[in-house]
Design a protein around this motif. Structure first.
Motif, PDB file in Angstrom:
ATOM      1  N   THR A 160       1.055  -1.023   0.333  1.00 25.23           N
ATOM      2  CA  THR A 160      -0.224  -0.741  -0.032  1.00 25.23           C
ATOM      3  C   THR A 160       0.959   1.055   0.211  1.00 25.23           C
ATOM      4  N   LEU A 161       2.356   0.792   0.443  1.00 29.49           N
ATOM      5  CA  LEU A 161       2.730   2.332   1.017  1.00 29.49           C
ATOM      6  C   LEU A 161       4.158   2.706  -0.687  1.00 29.49           C
ATOM      7  N   LEU A 162       3.958   2.100  -1.116  1.00 28.26           N
ATOM      8  CA  LEU A 162       4.383   1.725  -2.364  1.00 28.26           C
ATOM      9  C   LEU A 162       3.836   1.857  -3.847  1.00 28.26           C
ATOM     10  N   LEU A 163       2.468   1.484  -3.418  1.00 24.94           N
ATOM     11  CA  LEU A 163       1.048   1.992  -3.944  1.00 24.94           C
ATOM     12  C   LEU A 163       0.663   3.784  -4.253  1.00 24.94           C
ATOM     13  N   VAL A 164       0.865   4.466  -2.973  1.00 26.32           N
ATOM     14  CA  VAL A 164       0.544   5.628  -3.017  1.00 26.32           C
ATOM     15  C   VAL A 164       1.706   6.288  -3.666  1.00 26.32           C
ATOM     16  N   GLY A 165       3.851   6.094  -3.043  1.00 29.51           N
ATOM     17  CA  GLY A 165       4.456   6.171  -3.375  1.00 29.51           C
ATOM     18  C   GLY A 165       4.984   6.194  -4.812  1.00 29.51           C
ATOM     19  N   ARG A 166       4.199   5.084  -5.348  1.00 31.53           N
ATOM     20  CA  ARG A 166       4.360   4.867  -7.099  1.00 31.53           C
ATOM     21  C   ARG A 166       3.207   6.065  -7.386  1.00 31.53           C
ATOM     22  N   ARG A 167       2.215   6.401  -7.073  1.00 32.29           N
ATOM     23  CA  ARG A 167       1.400   7.922  -7.779  1.00 32.29           C
ATOM     24  C   ARG A 167       2.082   8.805  -8.138  1.00 32.29           C
ATOM     25  N   ALA A 168       3.450   9.145  -6.625  1.00 32.48           N
ATOM     26  CA  ALA A 168       3.883  10.618  -6.493  1.00 32.48           C
ATOM     27  C   ALA A 168       4.260  11.109  -7.711  1.00 32.48           C
TER      28      ALA A 168
ATOM     29  N   SER B  35      17.383  -7.637  12.474  1.00 33.14           N
ATOM     30  CA  SER B  35      16.659  -7.307  11.191  1.00 33.14           C
ATOM     31  C   SER B  35      17.364  -6.184   9.995  1.00 33.14           C
ATOM     32  N   PHE B  36      17.826  -5.445  11.383  1.00 28.62           N
ATOM     33  CA  PHE B  36      18.977  -4.206  10.499  1.00 28.62           C
ATOM     34  C   PHE B  36      20.122  -4.868   9.644  1.00 28.62           C
ATOM     35  N   THR B  37      20.837  -5.885  10.559  1.00 29.55           N
ATOM     36  CA  THR B  37      21.808  -6.428   9.944  1.00 29.55           C
ATOM     37  C   THR B  37      21.577  -7.397   9.334  1.00 29.55           C
ATOM     38  N   THR B  38      20.301  -8.075   9.390  1.00 33.87           N
ATOM     39  CA  THR B  38      20.244  -8.965   8.375  1.00 33.87           C
ATOM     40  C   THR B  38      20.084  -8.751   7.224  1.00 33.87           C
ATOM     41  N   MET B  39      19.152  -7.766   6.912  1.00 32.12           N
ATOM     42  CA  MET B  39      19.258  -6.250   5.556  1.00 32.12           C
ATOM     43  C   MET B  39      20.123  -5.995   5.248  1.00 32.12           C
ATOM     44  N   THR B  40      20.685  -5.479   5.953  1.00 29.06           N
ATOM     45  CA  THR B  40      21.960  -5.119   5.579  1.00 29.06           C
ATOM     46  C   THR B  40      23.432  -6.281   4.951  1.00 29.06           C
ATOM     47  N   THR B  41      23.012  -7.548   5.630  1.00 23.19           N
ATOM     48  CA  THR B  41      23.497  -8.904   4.872  1.00 23.19           C
ATOM     49  C   THR B  41      24.795  -8.689   5.622  1.00 23.19           C
TER      50      THR B  41
ATOM     51  N   GLY C 217      10.297   3.561   1.593  1.00 27.18           N
ATOM     52  CA  GLY C 217       9.069   2.594   2.192  1.00 27.18           C
ATOM     53  C   GLY C 217       8.851   1.804   2.702  1.00 27.18           C
ATOM     54  N   ALA C 218      10.325   1.052   1.649  1.00 25.57           N
ATOM     55  CA  ALA C 218      10.656  -0.933   1.402  1.00 25.57           C
ATOM     56  C   ALA C 218      11.711  -1.407   2.592  1.00 25.57           C
ATOM     57  N   VAL C 219      11.991  -0.534   2.807  1.00 26.91           N
ATOM     58  CA  VAL C 219      13.163  -0.501   4.144  1.00 26.91           C
ATOM     59  C   VAL C 219      12.747  -0.673   5.261  1.00 26.91           C
ATOM     60  N   VAL C 220      11.465   0.827   5.639  1.00 29.92           N
ATOM     61  CA  VAL C 220      10.674   0.623   6.884  1.00 29.92           C
ATOM     62  C   VAL C 220       9.734  -0.783   6.770  1.00 29.92           C
ATOM     63  N   GLY C 221       9.480  -0.969   5.792  1.00 32.12           N
ATOM     64  CA  GLY C 221       8.385  -2.061   5.738  1.00 32.12           C
ATOM     65  C   GLY C 221       8.758  -3.122   6.313  1.00 32.12           C
ATOM     66  N   LEU C 222       9.692  -3.553   5.826  1.00 28.74           N
ATOM     67  CA  LEU C 222      10.265  -4.475   5.685  1.00 28.74           C
ATOM     68  C   LEU C 222      11.319  -5.210   6.801  1.00 28.74           C
ATOM     69  N   MET C 223      11.349  -3.810   7.598  1.00 30.39           N
ATOM     70  CA  MET C 223      12.307  -3.730   9.359  1.00 30.39           C
ATOM     71  C   MET C 223      11.231  -3.863  10.112  1.00 30.39           C
ATOM     72  N   MET C 224      10.293  -3.609   9.806  1.00 34.34           N
ATOM     73  CA  MET C 224       8.780  -3.838  10.949  1.00 34.34           C
ATOM     74  C   MET C 224       8.644  -5.021  10.583  1.00 34.34           C
ATOM     75  N   PHE C 225       7.430  -5.075   9.527  1.00 31.35           N
ATOM     76  CA  PHE C 225       7.627  -6.272   9.505  1.00 31.35           C
ATOM     77  C   PHE C 225       8.754  -8.151   9.610  1.00 31.35           C
ATOM     78  N   GLY C 226      10.140  -7.449   9.417  1.00 36.43           N
ATOM     79  CA  GLY C 226      11.035  -8.580  10.002  1.00 36.43           C
ATOM     80  C   GLY C 226      11.362  -9.201  11.537  1.00 36.43           C
ATOM     81  N   SER C 227      10.838  -7.529  12.126  1.00 34.09           N
ATOM     82  CA  SER C 227      11.225  -7.652  14.009  1.00 34.09           C
ATOM     83  C   SER C 227      10.039  -8.351  14.233  1.00 34.09           C
TER      84      SER C 227
END
Length: 285
Positions: free
Chosen positions: A101-109, A158-164, A123-133
């Motif tokens: 949903t966040l990406l849908l709104v941002g895609r229209r910007a 989540s942060f250390t995993t996403m940044t590999t 938006g993807a970083v924030v959403g995925l970090m929240m999701f993962g955490s």
């Protein structure tokens, strides 16, 4: 102007309501995990909010599917929405609907391409970090051998995993937790690839603009040089024509001026012969 379809008009109309519902869903999903000891009515309210939001997403998906020109193409191009509707009991998959949903709104910007992509990535970083955490905390907190017990541990993991980076101080021990870790690793690599590609594309577009400007200036200089050469040729031709005209006029004027003696047709342009002394009479002996 291209006419908007009914599906596009519906999506534009539902952007703000879906964003509000996504935020409500995120809060309702997070509260029971962050505060497991809250009162029972809090958990009941959060569960009700989750189901209401899921119902709204399901209705939105069905309406968009009905209004889509090609329903099979719509299903194939929106797999995340389908998973969020069909698998409501799997909370991690439902939480992904917030990110979409966040990406849908941002895609229209209406922004520049680089700013738009930066918005997507943020938006993807924030959403995925929240999701993962939240997901890994929900799965690993009650695990016997788990070492992710607090929200801070989950966010750090989540942060250390996403940044590999993967320091290894916190790691999931359950099967579902490791599956979530794999998803975050792949997502982190994909986001890094998007950022790298965006930076490279920005430099390439900048170089292409510079090259185009340089080519434009070179073309202008070449056109100016050709114009100057043409003007020089015209000036030279006019100068030669003027000199030829002056020479012809001079020659014509000199041929018609009488040089003296005689009149009439015979005397024009002829030089008279001076008369010599009279002949002496012959002497007889």
């Amino acid at each position: 102007m291209k006419q908007r379809t009914a599906q596009v008009r519906w999506e534009e109309r539902m952007q703000t309501p879906l964003l509000v519902l996504a935020a409500a869903f995120a809060v309702a999903y997070a509260v029971p995990i962050v505060a497991p000891g809250a009162d029972g009515w809090v958990h009941t309210l959060c569960t009700a909010v989750e189901w209401v939001v899921w119902g709204a997403f399901a209705v939105d998906y069905l309406v968009r599917l009905t209004l889509a020109p090609s329903r099979w193409l719509f299903v194939r191009s929106h797999p995340l929405d389908l998973l969020a509707v069909v698998l409501p009991l799997l909370r991690p998959l439902r939480l992904l609907r917030v990110v979409s949903t966040l990406l849908l709104v941002g895609r229209r910007a209406r922004m520049a391409p680089q700013i738009t992509l930066t918005t997507y990535v943020a938006g993807a970083v924030v959403g995925l970090m929240m999701f993962g955490s939240l997901a890994v905390l929900h799965v690993e907190r009650d695990a016997p051998d788990g070492n992710i017990k607090t929200l801070g541990d989950a966010v750090w993991w989540s942060f250390t995993t996403m940044t590999t980076v993967g320091y290894g101080d916190h790691a999931p021990t359950t099967g579902l937790g490791r599956l979530l870790a794999v998803g975050l690793m792949i997502s982190g690599i994909a986001l890094l690839g998007v950022v790298t590609a965006n930076i490279a594309a920005w430099f390439i577009s900048r170089f292409e603009r510079d090259d185009a400007e340089e080519r434009r200036q070179t073309a202008l200089l070449e056109a100016l040089t050709a114009e100057v050469k043409a003007l020089r040729a015209q000036v030279t031709a006019l100068s030669e024509s003027s000199d030829s005209s002056k020479s012809a006029a001079t020659v014509a004027t000199g041929a018609t001026v009488p040089t003296g003696g005689g009149t009439g047709a015979a005397g024009v342009g002829t030089v008279p012969t001076p008369a010599g002394p009279p002949d002496k009479p012959a002497v007889r002996g």
